[in-house]
Design a protein around this motif. Structure first.
Motif, PDB file in Angstrom:
ATOM      1  N   SER A 142       5.308  -1.973   3.185  1.00  0.00           N
ATOM      2  CA  SER A 142       6.151  -2.248   2.021  1.00  0.00           C
ATOM      3  C   SER A 142       6.218  -3.743   1.772  1.00  0.00           C
ATOM      4  O   SER A 142       5.769  -4.550   2.595  1.00  0.00           O
ATOM      5  CB  SER A 142       7.568  -1.681   2.210  1.00  0.00           C
ATOM      6  N   THR A 143       6.772  -4.096   0.632  1.00  0.00           N
ATOM      7  CA  THR A 143       7.034  -5.478   0.280  1.00  0.00           C
ATOM      8  C   THR A 143       8.513  -5.742   0.533  1.00  0.00           C
ATOM      9  O   THR A 143       9.362  -4.936   0.141  1.00  0.00           O
ATOM     10  CB  THR A 143       6.697  -5.733  -1.210  1.00  0.00           C
TER      11      THR A 143
ATOM     12  N   SER B 158       9.621   0.040  -6.851  1.00  0.00           N
ATOM     13  CA  SER B 158       8.485   0.757  -6.261  1.00  0.00           C
ATOM     14  C   SER B 158       7.750  -0.125  -5.254  1.00  0.00           C
ATOM     15  O   SER B 158       7.190   0.367  -4.292  1.00  0.00           O
ATOM     16  CB  SER B 158       7.529   1.255  -7.346  1.00  0.00           C
ATOM     17  N   GLN B 159       7.769  -1.454  -5.458  1.00  0.00           N
ATOM     18  CA  GLN B 159       7.136  -2.345  -4.489  1.00  0.00           C
ATOM     19  C   GLN B 159       7.888  -2.317  -3.166  1.00  0.00           C
ATOM     20  O   GLN B 159       7.305  -2.504  -2.115  1.00  0.00           O
ATOM     21  CB  GLN B 159       7.105  -3.771  -5.029  1.00  0.00           C
ATOM     22  N   ASN B 160       9.202  -2.133  -3.208  1.00  0.00           N
ATOM     23  CA  ASN B 160      10.011  -2.152  -2.001  1.00  0.00           C
ATOM     24  C   ASN B 160      10.069  -0.795  -1.309  1.00  0.00           C
ATOM     25  O   ASN B 160      10.580  -0.697  -0.204  1.00  0.00           O
ATOM     26  CB  ASN B 160      11.430  -2.625  -2.320  1.00  0.00           C
ATOM     27  N   THR B 161       9.570   0.256  -1.961  1.00  0.00           N
ATOM     28  CA  THR B 161       9.562   1.576  -1.357  1.00  0.00           C
ATOM     29  C   THR B 161       8.375   1.676  -0.398  1.00  0.00           C
ATOM     30  O   THR B 161       7.235   1.433  -0.796  1.00  0.00           O
ATOM     31  CB  THR B 161       9.446   2.667  -2.447  1.00  0.00           C
ATOM     32  N   PRO B 162       8.630   2.012   0.872  1.00  0.00           N
ATOM     33  CA  PRO B 162       7.521   2.090   1.830  1.00  0.00           C
ATOM     34  C   PRO B 162       6.491   3.154   1.439  1.00  0.00           C
ATOM     35  O   PRO B 162       6.840   4.235   0.965  1.00  0.00           O
ATOM     36  CB  PRO B 162       8.217   2.483   3.139  1.00  0.00           C
TER      37      PRO B 162
ATOM     38  N   TYR C  13       4.419  -8.961   2.838  1.00  0.00           N
ATOM     39  CA  TYR C  13       3.855  -7.630   3.020  1.00  0.00           C
ATOM     40  C   TYR C  13       4.120  -7.305   4.481  1.00  0.00           C
ATOM     41  O   TYR C  13       3.791  -8.086   5.375  1.00  0.00           O
ATOM     42  CB  TYR C  13       2.353  -7.651   2.730  1.00  0.00           C
ATOM     43  N   TYR C  14       4.752  -6.162   4.737  1.00  0.00           N
ATOM     44  CA  TYR C  14       5.118  -5.769   6.094  1.00  0.00           C
ATOM     45  C   TYR C  14       4.438  -4.446   6.404  1.00  0.00           C
ATOM     46  O   TYR C  14       4.517  -3.513   5.610  1.00  0.00           O
ATOM     47  CB  TYR C  14       6.640  -5.613   6.195  1.00  0.00           C
TER      48      TYR C  14
END
Length: 196
Positions: free
Chosen positions: A49-50, A20-24, A153-154
């Protein structure tokens, strides 16, 4: 057996949190934008996203047109209108023109102009002002922030105005930037480097 069940449940919970952290995530706000001396109603789209990548490597990649081509692949193809093509790295103060093809074969927006307003290496930020026939205003900020040794963090933040097409363009942009950030996960996972 009970310990194994608890271990599996805990592992599943951890994996869901990581995924879930990698999901934009995205947010759309209604804003006012200056366009040709008038104040018009636009949108601000923020997608973040991360990404499990070291900040220096992410920063080197984000400064290259080659990365743009990679993360846009499957949704938009950019072809430079300049004889020499795109440079190895974006250059502050320069404006580039490109023909865009949606899904690689549907022409859209005529020539898309991308003016590099700022490349801030100390804060890991790139700001552009972009436009074409459809998207009259497309002001894009890329922000990167280290959140650990090998994670960032992007964030893509885009101000959009396209007249009566503003809503449609924003909906497409939301899908496009989520696609881009998912492709960033491939860059991180496969240790890809661009612009060399």
């Amino acid at each position: 057996m009970r310990q194994l069940t608890l271990l599996l449940a805990f592992s599943t919970l951890i994996m869901e949190q990581v995924l879930s952290q990698n999901t934009p995530t995205d947010e759309i706000e209604k804003i006012y934008i200056e366009y040709k001396g008038d104040t018009v109603k636009g949108r601000r789209l923020t997608v973040s996203s991360t990404i499990p990548i070291e900040v220096g490597r992410a920063w080197q990649n984000v400064q290259t047109p080659e990365l743009l081509q990679f993360v846009a692949k499957g949704m938009i193809k950019f072809k430079s209108v300049d004889d020499e093509g795109f440079p190895k790295k974006w250059q502050e103060g320069r404006t580039y023109g490109a023909k865009m093809s949606v899904f690689g074969f549907i022409p859209f927006g005529g020539i898309h102009y991308l003016s590099i307003v700022k490349i801030d290496s100390s804060n890991y930020q790139i700001s552009t002002k972009e436009w074409d026939k459809s998207a009259k205003v497309w002001n894009h900020d890329v922000r990167i922030k280290a959140i650990g040794k090998d994670s960032i963090y992007y964030e893509d933040s885009i101000e959009i105005y396209g007249g009566f097409l503003t809503g449609f363009i924003t909906a497409f942009a939301k899908r496009f930037y989520k696609h881009r950030q998912k492709r960033w996960q491939i860059v991180a996972r496969e240790n890809l480097e661009f612009g060399k």
